[in-house]
Design an enzyme around this catalytic site. Structure first.
Site, PDB file in Angstrom:
ATOM      1  N   ILE A 155       2.240  -8.127  -4.689  1.00  0.00           N
ATOM      2  CA  ILE A 155       1.947  -7.414  -3.449  1.00  0.00           C
ATOM      3  C   ILE A 155       0.565  -7.766  -2.901  1.00  0.00           C
ATOM      4  CG2 ILE A 155       3.523  -5.486  -3.822  1.00  0.00           C
ATOM      5  CD1 ILE A 155       1.241  -3.838  -4.936  1.00  0.00           C
ATOM      6  N   GLY A 156      -0.020  -8.816  -3.469  1.00  0.00           N
ATOM      7  CA  GLY A 156      -1.332  -9.233  -2.999  1.00  0.00           C
ATOM      8  C   GLY A 156      -2.432  -8.953  -4.001  1.00  0.00           C
ATOM      9  N   PHE A 185       0.813  -1.222   0.000  1.00  0.00           N
ATOM     10  CA  PHE A 185       0.000   0.000   0.000  1.00  0.00           C
ATOM     11  C   PHE A 185       0.843   1.267   0.000  1.00  0.00           C
ATOM     12  CE2 PHE A 185      -1.905  -3.300   2.823  1.00  0.00           C
ATOM     13  CZ  PHE A 185      -2.701  -3.881   1.848  1.00  0.00           C
ATOM     14  N   ASN A 244      -8.785  -9.474 -15.350  1.00  0.00           N
ATOM     15  CA  ASN A 244      -9.343 -10.581 -14.570  1.00  0.00           C
ATOM     16  C   ASN A 244     -10.429  -9.997 -13.677  1.00  0.00           C
ATOM     17  OD1 ASN A 244      -9.796 -12.339 -12.274  1.00  0.00           O
ATOM     18  ND2 ASN A 244      -7.975 -13.479 -12.877  1.00  0.00           N
ATOM     19  N   GLU A 270      -5.768   1.398  -7.185  1.00  0.00           N
ATOM     20  CA  GLU A 270      -6.062   2.533  -6.308  1.00  0.00           C
ATOM     21  C   GLU A 270      -7.376   3.221  -6.627  1.00  0.00           C
ATOM     22  OE1 GLU A 270      -1.784   4.253  -5.264  1.00  0.00           O
ATOM     23  OE2 GLU A 270      -1.880   3.019  -7.027  1.00  0.00           O
ATOM     24  N   THR A 288      -9.952 -10.657  -9.708  1.00  0.00           N
ATOM     25  CA  THR A 288      -8.924  -9.903  -8.982  1.00  0.00           C
ATOM     26  C   THR A 288      -9.219  -8.403  -9.038  1.00  0.00           C
ATOM     27  OG1 THR A 288      -7.500  -9.911 -10.945  1.00  0.00           O
ATOM     28  CG2 THR A 288      -7.116 -11.647  -9.321  1.00  0.00           C
TER      29      THR A 288
HETATM   30 MO1  MOS Z   1       1.011   2.754  -3.940  1.00  0.00          MO
HETATM   31  S1  MOS Z   1       0.614   4.129  -2.524  1.00  0.00           S
HETATM   32  O1  MOS Z   1       0.961   3.474  -5.369  1.00  0.00           O
HETATM   33  O2  MOS Z   1       2.181   1.784  -3.459  1.00  0.00           O
END
Ligand code: MOS
Length: 764
Positions: A468-469, A242, A652, A726, A655
């Site tokens: 990153i998940g 994040f 997808n 985001e 996701t």
């Molecule tokens: Mo993010 S805040 O673009 O890792």
């Protein structure tokens, strides 16, 4: 390049290929990496925000059984270099050299690293270490004695101007003039910050969860004064980031140095409280927004002045008005960003970093303007939609805000809204419907990839991006499956290693676009090599066929009904049956030639949003929220959130849906829960734990829906991907605040919104 072959695998909501490894515990995260006979590090961090270390009494720590060493500024000093800040083209979360001197710049700065044979011994010795400070008066935040205005340094423009704001605002019939504020937040990924370092001769291997393996590699090398070729960073699975893992924190190079000095691997897992200080956070912000419109609701003037908190050592700012001031048509615009320095750690990025605070201010002000005009908040957006950004008149490559509004409004049932505040009730509850727009830059960066296809029908895709998940490995496999005609199960995707072909920092929602594009290029290159040789071979059934018409499908190379086994086609080009192809992409707007080499050094070359010279690239969305406020207690609940988003091609649906709804929930969290509380006397955090830093749980939300609105954009990149990581959170906090204003008649302009804020409602 074709956006997709006809396999149908692109876009489908396939389950994540890393799912089984994760749920069976086979997925190894940074701290799980087996290192032979490791020592354990424990950090000691500053308990004052400003001052000097007067003395360190090691006596009690030294007698802890199993203690190996204690590193302080006396024993480290210049052995670890400070490094450049991430925002200045470097890799660091702070330019303060770890254990570089006796100077304390912020609470939570590392003042010692304790090393022991077990984790428990390291922790016990760390607790026994006595650090004595000469504390100086510290400034905590805005309005604190000693906080100072500094020049903001940002990748966004701190000032914009178009037309003549003052004249237009003064002469307008309807206006809003309001101040908003957002609090400090911390990213708090579930996986704690950790690192394991191991030397083999002069070669260093680092296992650390990071959003940028190449950046970590080059940053650590620079800090230690060694060649980046001697450093390998491995980051296979990451328990959330994040924005918190984009830069190198205070701890990594120290652990590398410790491993060198001890001559054995060293492992560090920081505590949750320490994770609040080791890297960055979302700084508190203030906003003064002025909007003016004519009676039809057409914007005449927009001014957005903002203040962002930064540290003493860095002038970091997000300057989100560089994006938000371009959202709606408006002839007269002015923005200005101020940075205010206090004795705090350097802020950084947290999911939708500029949009979360800046859209909160703008979209609340738009709601207030709609109320002042007496028009529906959706109509206000419809009347100010534009296909060109109003600051410099550049065209949006695509913009589906109104389609999102229509789809979201229908799904949510916006028609049932009666405009008057306090007019919707259900038993003892006030009901409010709120809207806010969502938007986020569509970005892409240079990348390299390597694809291997073997005669037995297996493919390996190697690309140094980061899981990153988000499910990046799955969408990469979908691209390879689609183009190579190989089933998903036969594809291995390797990520998270600085030794792999370079991919950009996984941030700014760029990875799906950047990585899928270069993987598609590699697959096409492979396809061309196979097809061109096949059609030249007299013994092939594909002889003399059009090579562009050859399809790789179901383990065959085929044109129409003519087909030969893929193994035959591959062996023609690669006699050993292993065909390896590499590709590099340098996208529109990236510097020619040097773009990819910068990414190979871990530098940020994200292109898109409002930063291009010739066009605007954004994804859009519409956030709808229902709140219920208990008339007896003022308790605020959110039974329902509906978002409709248009982000180009969705790779997808499963996701993407997870990313979007997760983002919406984080907007709810921003609106009602999250705040890092600061003690104004000591400039220290007061709630650095997941017990006291509030986040929503299942009971805090009824239903969250994300609708994906079809959108085709052939300009952003060949696959038409805009990214969704985001987008889903942007505007959601404003939609909650707007719903509360609708329910209660109380306009709360400072986050998070609490019961006491709405008790003044005349309807309670
Ligand atoms: Mo993010 S805040 O673009 O890792």
């Amino acid at each position: 390049m074709h956006p997709a072959q006809s396999s149908g695998v692109i876009g489908r909501g396939l389950p994540r290929i890393d799912g089984p490894a994760k749920v069976t515990g086979q997925a190894l995260y940074g701290a799980d990496q087996p290192a032979p006979d490791p020592a354990y590090a424990c950090l000691v961090t500053a308990t004052v925000a400003c001052g000097r270390i007067h003395a360190i009494d090691e006596a009690a720590a030294r007698v802890v059984p199993g203690l190996l060493d204690i590193m302080t500024h006396f024993t480290v000093g210049k052995a670890v270099r400070p490094g450049k800040l991430f925002n200045d083209g470097g890799y660091m979360a702070t330019t303060v050299a770890p254990l570089g001197s006796d100077r304390v710049h912020f609470s939570g700065q590392v003042v010692a690293v304790v090393l022991a044979g077990t984790f428990e011994a390291a922790r016990a010795a760390a607790a026994a270490l006595c650090v004595d400070y000469d504390a100086e008066a510290s400034s905590a935040s805005f309005d604190s004695l000693g906080s100072t205005d500094v020049e903001p340094k940002s990748s966004g423009k701190p000032e914009l101007a178009a037309g003549d704001f003052d004249t237009a605002f003064a002469g307008a019939p309807v206006m809003v003039d309001a101040h908003y504020a957002t609090p400090p937040n911390h990213q708090n990924p579930l996986e704690l910050f950790q690192v394991t370092c191991d030397w083999s001769g002069d070669e260093l291997t680092v296992w650390e969860s990071t959003q940028n393996v190449r950046g970590a590699q080059h940053g650590i090398a620079a800090q230690l004064g060694i060649s980046p070729r001697k450093v390998r960073v491995i980051s296979p699975y990451i328990g959330g980031a994040f924005g918190s893992r984009g830069e190198l924190g205070q701890h990594t190079a120290l652990v590398a140095l410790a491993a060198k000095r001890l001559g054995r691997p060293v492992k560090l897992v920081a505590s949750r409280a320490q994770c609040f200080d080791l890297r960055t956070f979302r700084a508190e912000t203030r906003h003064h927004v002025r909007l003016a419109a004519d009676w039809e609701g057409r914007l005449l003037a927009l001014s957005h002045e903002s203040w962002e908190l930064t540290s003493r050592t860095e002038q970091f700012a997000l300057a989100g008005s560089d994006q938000t001031a371009r959202l709606y048509a408006c002839p007269n615009i002015r923005t200005k960003v101020h940075a205010v320095a206090a004795d705090r750690q350097t802020p950084g990025f947290m999911r939708a970093p500029p949009e979360t605070p800046y859209l909160f201010a703008l979209e609340c002000a738009m709601d207030e303007l709609a109320a002042a005009l007496g028009i529906d908040p959706l109509d206000l957006r419809r009347r100010n939609d534009t296909m060109r950004n109003p600051v410099d008149n550049l065209p949006y490559t695509s913009r589906s805000l109104l389609q999102c509004i229509d789809a979201g409004a229908a799904a949510f049932g916006w028609d049932a809204r009666t405009p008057q505040p306090g007019s919707m009730r259900d038993g003892d509850e006030l009901v409010g419907y709120g809207y806010a727009s969502a938007f986020y830059p569509a970005q892409i960066a240079p990348a390299d990839a390597r694809v291997t296809l073997t005669a037995d029908g297996h493919a390996i895709v190697e690309v140094g991006t980061h899981e990153i998940g988000t499910g990046i490995q799955t969408v990469v496999a979908q691209v390879a499956s689609d183009r190579l005609g190989v089933p998903m199960e036969a594809i291995e995707v390797r990520t998270g290693d600085s030794a792999l072909p370079a991919a950009p920092l996984s941030a700014g929602s760029n990875s799906t676009a950047s990585v899928c594009t270069v993987v598609a290029m590699a697959c096409e290159k492979l396809h061309r090599r196979v097809a061109r040789r096949a059609v030249l071979d007299r013994s092939s059934v594909l002889h003399r066929a059009d090579p562009d018409g050859v399809r790789l499908r179901d383990g065959k190379a085929a044109v129409g009904t003519k087909a030969e086994p893929l193994a035959v086609a591959i062996r023609r080009v690669a006699p050993d049956g292993v065909l390896v192809v590499k590709a590099t992409n340098n996208p529109h707007g990236a510097p020619p030639l040097v773009g990819p080499s910068k990414v190979r050094q871990g530098n940020v070359v994200h292109k898109g949003g409002s930063a291009l010279k010739d066009r605007m690239q954004f994804a859009f969305g519409a956030q709808f929220v229902e709140v219920r406020v208990d008339r007896a207690t003022g308790q605020i609940r959110v039974p329902r959130m509906v978002g409709a988003f248009a982000a180009g091609r969705i790779m997808n649906r499963r996701t993407a849906h997870a990313q979007l709804t997760g983002g919406q929930l984080w907007g709810l969290s921003s609106a009602l829960h999250e705040v890092t509380e600061i003690d104004r006397r000591s400039a220290r955090y007061m709630n650095a734990s997941l017990g006291e830093y509030h986040i929503p749980v299942n009971a805090d939300i009824g239903q969250v829906d994300a609708i994906m609105v079809d959108e085709r954009d052939d300009q952003v990149n060949p696959l038409g991907i805009k990214g969704v990581g985001e987008l889903g959170t942007t505007g959601a906090n404003a939609a909650v605040a707007n719903a509360i204003a609708h329910a209660t008649g109380v306009r709360v302009r400072e986050l998070p919104i609490r019961i006491e804020d709405v008790l003044a409602s005349e309807f309670l």
